[in-house]
Design an enzyme around this catalytic site. Sequence first.
Site, PDB file in Angstrom:
ATOM      1  N   GLY A 147     -11.421   8.053   5.742  1.00 57.41           N
ATOM      2  CA  GLY A 147     -12.470   8.880   5.740  1.00 57.41           C
ATOM      3  C   GLY A 147     -13.911   8.253   6.326  1.00 57.41           C
TER       4      GLY A 147
ATOM      5  CE  LYS B 206      -2.873   2.877   2.509  1.00 59.11           C
ATOM      6  NZ  LYS B 206      -3.536   3.196   3.927  1.00 59.11           N
TER       7      LYS B 206
END
Lengths: 75, 75, 75, 75, 270, 270, 270, 270
Positions: free
Chosen positions: H199, H111
């Site tokens: 988020g 990632k």
Amino acid sequence: MSRTRTASTIDVVANGESHTIPDGQTLAGFLAARDLDPDVVVVERNGEIVPRSRFGELRLETGDRLEVVHFVGGG
Amino acid sequence: MSRTRTASTIDVVANGESHTIPDGQTLAGFLAARDLDPDVVVVERNGEIVPRSRFGELRLETGDRLEVVHFVGGG
Amino acid sequence: MSRTRTASTIDVVANGESHTIPDGQTLAGFLAARDLDPDVVVVERNGEIVPRSRFGELRLETGDRLEVVHFVGGG
Amino acid sequence: MSRTRTASTIDVVANGESHTIPDGQTLAGFLAARDLDPDVVVVERNGEIVPRSRFGELRLETGDRLEVVHFVGGG
Amino acid sequence: MSGEAVTTERASEVGGMTIGGRTFGSRLILGSGRFDSPDTLVRCVETSGAEIVTVAVRRVSLDRADEGGLLRHLEGTGVMILPNTAGCYTAEQAVRVARLARAAGLSEFVKLEVIGDERTLYPDVVELVRATRTLVDEGFVVLPYTSDDVVVARRLEEAGAAAVMPLASPIGSGLGVVDPLSLRFIRDAVAIPVIVDAGVGTASDATVAMELGVDGILMNTAIAMAEDPVKMARAMRLAIEAGRLAFEAGRMPRREWARPTSPDEGRVGE
Amino acid sequence: MSGEAVTTERASEVGGMTIGGRTFGSRLILGSGRFDSPDTLVRCVETSGAEIVTVAVRRVSLDRADEGGLLRHLEGTGVMILPNTAGCYTAEQAVRVARLARAAGLSEFVKLEVIGDERTLYPDVVELVRATRTLVDEGFVVLPYTSDDVVVARRLEEAGAAAVMPLASPIGSGLGVVDPLSLRFIRDAVAIPVIVDAGVGTASDATVAMELGVDGILMNTAIAMAEDPVKMARAMRLAIEAGRLAFEAGRMPRREWARPTSPDEGRVGE
Amino acid sequence: MSGEAVTTERASEVGGMTIGGRTFGSRLILGSGRFDSPDTLVRCVETSGAEIVTVAVRRVSLDRADEGGLLRHLEGTGVMILPNTAGCYTAEQAVRVARLARAAGLSEFVKLEVIGDERTLYPDVVELVRATRTLVDEGFVVLPYTSDDVVVARRLEEAGAAAVMPLASPIGSGLGVVDPLSLRFIRDAVAIPVIVDAGVGTASDATVAMELGVDGILMNTAIAMAEDPVKMARAMRLAIEAGRLAFEAGRMPRREWARPTSPDEGRVGE
Amino acid sequence: MSGEAVTTERASEVGGMTIGGRTFGSRLILGSGRFDSPDTLVRCVETSGAEIVTVAVRRVSLDRADEGGLLRHLEGTGVMILPNTAGCYTAEQAVRVARLARAAGLSEFVKLEVIGDERTLYPDVVELVRATRTLVDEGFVVLPYTSDDVVVARRLEEAGAAAVMPLASPIGSGLGVVDPLSLRFIRDAVAIPVIVDAGVGTASDATVAMELGVDGILMNTAIAMAEDPVKMARAMRLAIEAGRLAFEAGRMPRREWARPTSPDEGRVGE
């Protein structure tokens, strides 16, 4: 509604429309004549609900106002 | 409320609290004694609104219930 | 870092801090001396990753810069 | 483009299309022949912007590639 | 810039509103609560251009000399005083307070509040309709503070209300227009003016509300509690005009994909 | 009301903005695309109070007499012409168009667009930063249209941009401010002016954007495609002033529960 | 996966809800209108896990043989039939229809609707409170469809309602939860179950509603009018469970600035 | 319910996702930061059904015996470990950390984070594209954390990224999907999987994101910082499935006016 009325028939209003039926017909007979299963309808006669147990004995009279209802899809 | 009451005074309730005032005092006198401008207040006596023109003649009586109100900031 | 340096020790920088170690110590020895399981760490020496298979043979040298890392919680 | 080419004409590409013009025509002449006000256009010739002051002296040559632009409504 | 000149300018730009037969040049109604001083209030009245200012009815202090009263301060501004029935929890209380307010002799107008819940200050609409009927019968010009319920709004109109004043969000919350759809439903359902009352927190909230087509806005905390109330009063005045003009101008359609504003054709070097 | 008087009034109310050393009285930049006629455009310039108008660079028609050009119409308005590089998809194209625009001799200002996607008209921020560097080196005053990415905004500032112009939502969409937080991040991260470019659809969108503390707004479709462009131009002007004033005034805090504006104490009949 | 197993699973995960003394394993009430066939309805009942299905009361056709009736189809599912009074515009009409429904002999439960506006299908809350009182007196278990007005909700509770069913947005609109605050006000103000009725359009709407802490959701169009109703029924079931679990789990606080999830210290090469 | 049974159930319901040639039954990627204990993390892995768990690369402590390492705890869960490059601010740093991570011998997956701003933790997309190219060239399977910029997403795809991971709102903010439109733009613009990263704050945020058609969600704080992380993990799992099912089912159209779900005709007493 334009059918000839004889001594042996009467007029009732059912679900807002006039119906000419044999004089002396019971509510059960009225439903049977229209292929309606009495177990899934509810009937109001002249503003009063008719218990299902009385469908067989109740004779309709001239000018009776009937509401014959059942359950349909709704939210 | 614990002030001595003499023959020449009566008690009224104004804005929820007891006031001992001279017997025979008019509404105008009541207001003047408290430095209130009669032109900017409205008075209800025993549930009835008193027209401003009657402030001078109206004599308060024992047990009168007064609401003396005016306008303040509000939304 | 202010420890006395003898002939038998060298200084390396590991994870940003100076460490004085025995001269000739292998990378495997360095890790073992610190109770670190070689199977869960990765080591970079002077900018080059050291394959785990070479931990046993690789002797550290004066001034070597090591990064010894493992996986921790992170998003 | 299908016009007959004589010794006295040359071809230039202006705004992506071929134009046959008199040999020796200046840039000013080219614009005037098309009713264009030199004060509101900018011209790039073969990738180089031509200062407005040189429109009168610059003679177009065969194969010249011109961009003739102006300002239009845009956000 | 004088208050008068301003009114003239605005009136010519976005028109005014007519309530109970009276026409007002400004679409902003100002609440007079929570200002740090009468002076700030007066300056905000002038800067906002408001021609209607609400006030509350409260007991005078009988023990100490009162400060003289709000009216003295507002006299010079020329605004219409609109008394409210804030703090009343039944139709009876509200009617009583309305009568007291009218006895002051200023006008027949009343902002009718019948609160049903202390935490949210939501109106009790059942009581509200009752009180509206009573007051209309007594000749009041009734402006009820109500929920954003379109059916209640129509009932209030039938009861004779001169306007309906639905909330945008709870009184004093500053949350802005939470449910624009319901306000539009009301706007479409009644013929009387619709004044958004409560919830506006900043200028854009006022613009959003006006763009829905309502006739005006009543606000108080957004101005009184701004860091600079006088500047916010000016912002609100412009915001309401902007929103009204935008409503009248008819906004562009929304689209999810982009659309160039410069021409596609004629690009250099194509 | 004359355009000049208006500018004076506004300047005194909410100040202006300074970009690349030039000060403008108005915070509204008007795009000149998609108007139904040059006359409507000119009237919208005047009504909006805009002192900067963007234009595109396009090939003239060599086959038929052209309409004469936009500049003739705008001459009388006194606005600064701001050429854009709309329609460019690489840094090289954009630089080329910027140079052509400057050769018109009007100014060193350029609104830099490098588009990366045809459907969304999103900028290609990698190319954008490159083109900004090149143009700044050549002495341009560069105003790049960019995404709402705070890191890119800072890179543009580092590259010498005179302002950053993040989008509020896609060009021509009219969706308003979709991500206010990102615009505030940008506002806090750079020292150069922040001009919201693209996405405003109606007056309240402009007010919302200004309340975030940005310096100005560039808009085009919202005015050009309104049913009544001139009226919308006026709405936008007021909306921007309202938003700026509200930003400066400092809004009240939001709260979820209500809070009365009339006093709790002193209620009648308690 | 059988319907029964599913119910067991869910009950153990998020508990059920108790209305009028009856406990239901599912928090989803399904409306039976607008399905393309009884078969689709039955499959959606099974897939959604709903244990309550609403129906309308309508006149039978006396002229032609009727289709046999909805009840026959639903018999096998074991759900409780909840008749509604949809289409009634006065308390009297609604009471009449409720009595007819009860005479069918299925239960005392009724979903009470008294509509006040044809376009929005908003309830007439004044009539609604009246009808609730009457029906409660007659022994009905009354579930009134109401607005999101907290004061009305409390009045309905006082009138004896077994639950309140506020709308999230207009019936059949699919606009989701427009005013979450009002729904929370209601949730906090009454002790009876709160069932969100109307407005849910997709799964996330249901999750949002449940996260507010309401007890359940009544939905119809969102499932019946999805392109694949059976798949949407499954989505809704999971969405409601997810929302309830999230409500119980207690969400993280919101913050405007970012906060790293990986440790700041110990970074390579620092 | 065992973890294995669950995976089977889910896989059959909403399918899985394939990244870099590997197929995962779950669409949820779990970040392992900020949990109160390894035990809670492991239970959340199991409850959420996640088959990928991210970890950070950090220096070991050379002074005190370390806690033994995260991997030991996760071994039994069967998840794929996905190392991140969190905390890197340049392409070079990120590449270095990625190489270290790969040397652990677990997989080629990384990632990729290249942060550009400390307060917002926004990516530096210019560096990100560079680092992606380098790592792809070295044989990594690169999953870059990126902004919601559609043009950058396409550039990452061109650079060979195996997926793009746009943020929904800032890392650790819990603000949910701020700009759904941009996420849909990305979904439509690239052929590789789209994983929303950062988020999500509660279950409905996950459902909203999945309804946009993205392939999966990476979350961490929403679970780790919930009051009851294990329960929230279960909520998230259901929320993702619900959102995916709703996306596939095709939601009903939105409409502003109401539409009855019970038939208009046949009403009693008409």
